[in-house]
Motif scaffolding. Structure first.
Motif, PDB file in Angstrom:
ATOM      1  N   ALA A 132       0.813  -1.211   0.102  1.00  0.00           N
ATOM      2  CA  ALA A 132       0.050   0.097   0.046  1.00  0.00           C
ATOM      3  C   ALA A 132       1.003   1.229   0.009  1.00  0.00           C
ATOM      4  CB  ALA A 132      -0.924   0.065   1.196  1.00  0.00           C
ATOM      5  N   GLY A 133       1.901   1.470   0.645  1.00  0.00           N
ATOM      6  CA  GLY A 133       2.897   2.102   0.816  1.00  0.00           C
ATOM      7  C   GLY A 133       3.462   2.840  -0.629  1.00  0.00           C
ATOM      8  N   THR A 134       3.467   1.714  -1.545  1.00  0.00           N
ATOM      9  CA  THR A 134       4.056   2.137  -2.701  1.00  0.00           C
ATOM     10  C   THR A 134       2.734   2.789  -3.967  1.00  0.00           C
ATOM     11  OG1 THR A 134       3.838   0.038  -3.713  1.00  0.00           O
ATOM     12  CG2 THR A 134       6.048   0.652  -2.565  1.00  0.00           C
ATOM     13  N   LEU A 135       1.622   2.527  -3.372  1.00  0.00           N
ATOM     14  CA  LEU A 135       0.520   3.171  -4.285  1.00  0.00           C
ATOM     15  C   LEU A 135       0.632   4.863  -4.298  1.00  0.00           C
ATOM     16  CD1 LEU A 135      -2.647   1.172  -2.889  1.00  0.00           C
ATOM     17  CD2 LEU A 135      -1.524   0.686  -5.054  1.00  0.00           C
ATOM     18  N   SER A 136       0.179   5.313  -5.398  1.00  0.00           N
ATOM     19  CA  SER A 136      -0.048   6.689  -5.305  1.00  0.00           C
ATOM     20  C   SER A 136      -0.980   7.356  -4.390  1.00  0.00           C
ATOM     21  CB  SER A 136      -0.379   7.217  -6.976  1.00  0.00           C
ATOM     22  OG  SER A 136      -1.852   6.978  -6.879  1.00  0.00           O
TER      23      SER A 136
END
Ligand code: ATP
Length: 233
Positions: A132-136
């Motif tokens: 999730a931390g790498t989603l925009s």
């Protein structure tokens, strides 16, 4: 039918009054935009409805049920979910793991809930294994909304979901909220972009220094009014 009815709501933080005698209704399947300058009491209103701050007076009923003095957990069970300011996703978990947390207490409904979430938000389906931390930023907000929708709420309280997002991602958020609405969810929308909020909502309420200074149909809140109350056109 009126889903949410707030009557004479006041909230104090110590000696300071944050909300005074606020009343409004959100009929089923409609959206209310709550606008107002910084510090007007918008987040306090959201938090009072979802039971996170104590009301010093006033009542909140939902679908005829009195929620004025019940716990946040009971308010959630009554069908009200609150998306607070900030994204609130677990950055170190995948999209799928985040969504599963939405129904942690009710694993029996998980499969159907996930299917619905991926149907509403295909992007999340494509990215189910991504952290999730790498989603925009916009995708994270979408995930936060999708997770909230797992419990099939009747009312979503969305507090500044577009805060700090680029215009394209704001589009994404409104599109996502629109999908939730089409699925029959009512929305209490707190939003910094007045124009966008008014396009989306049916009704509008303007707060100033903790009191309602104007309320009416969203499509009648014209530029002159916004300028007068919010200092913008
Ligand atoms: P913004 O648009 O800046 O987020 P807002 O309209 O959401 O503002 P609130 O966050 O509801 O406004 O705050 C309303 C008032 O209550 C402000 O004056 C704020 O400083 C005060 N306030 C908010 N939370 C607390 C708290 N926990 N303790 C004391 N005062 C608080």
């Amino acid at each position: 039918m009126s889903a949410l009815k707030v009557d004479g709501l006041s909230v104090r933080y110590g000696a300071a009054g944050a909300l005074a005698d606020v009343s409004f209704e959100i009929p089923s399947n409609t959206a209310l935009a709550v606008l107002g300058p910084n510090g007007a009491g918008k987040s306090t209103l959201a938090r009072a409805v979802s039971g996170l701050v104590r009301k010093s007076s006033g009542t909140v009923t939902f679908g005829g049920q009195d929620l004025s003095t019940v716990s946040p957990a009971k308010i959630r069970r009554a069908g009200i979910v609150h998306l607070p300011e900030g994204r609130g996703v677990f950055r170190g978990l995948t999209v799928l793991e985040n969504l599963r947390m939405g129904l942690a207490a009710d694993p029996g409904r998980r499969a159907a809930g996930l299917e619905r979430a991926f149907e509403l938000f295909p992007v999340l389906g494509e990215r189910r294994k991504q952290l999730a931390g790498t989603l925009s930023g916009g995708e994270q907000q979408m995930l936060s909304l999708a997770r909230a929708l797992m419990v099939e709420p009747k009312l979503v309280i969305a507090d500044e979901m577009s805060l700090g997002l680029a215009p394209k991602l704001v589009d994404l958020i409104f599109e996502s909220l629109g999908r939730a609405r089409s699925a029959g969810v009512s929305v209490l929308l707190i939003e910094q972009f007045a124009g966008r909020a008014l396009e989306f909502a049916d009704q509008c309420l303007i707060l100033q220094r903790g009191s309602v200074s104007w309320s009416g149909p969203a499509d009648t809140a014209g530029e002159e009014l916004l300028h007068r109350y919010l200092g913008e056109a």
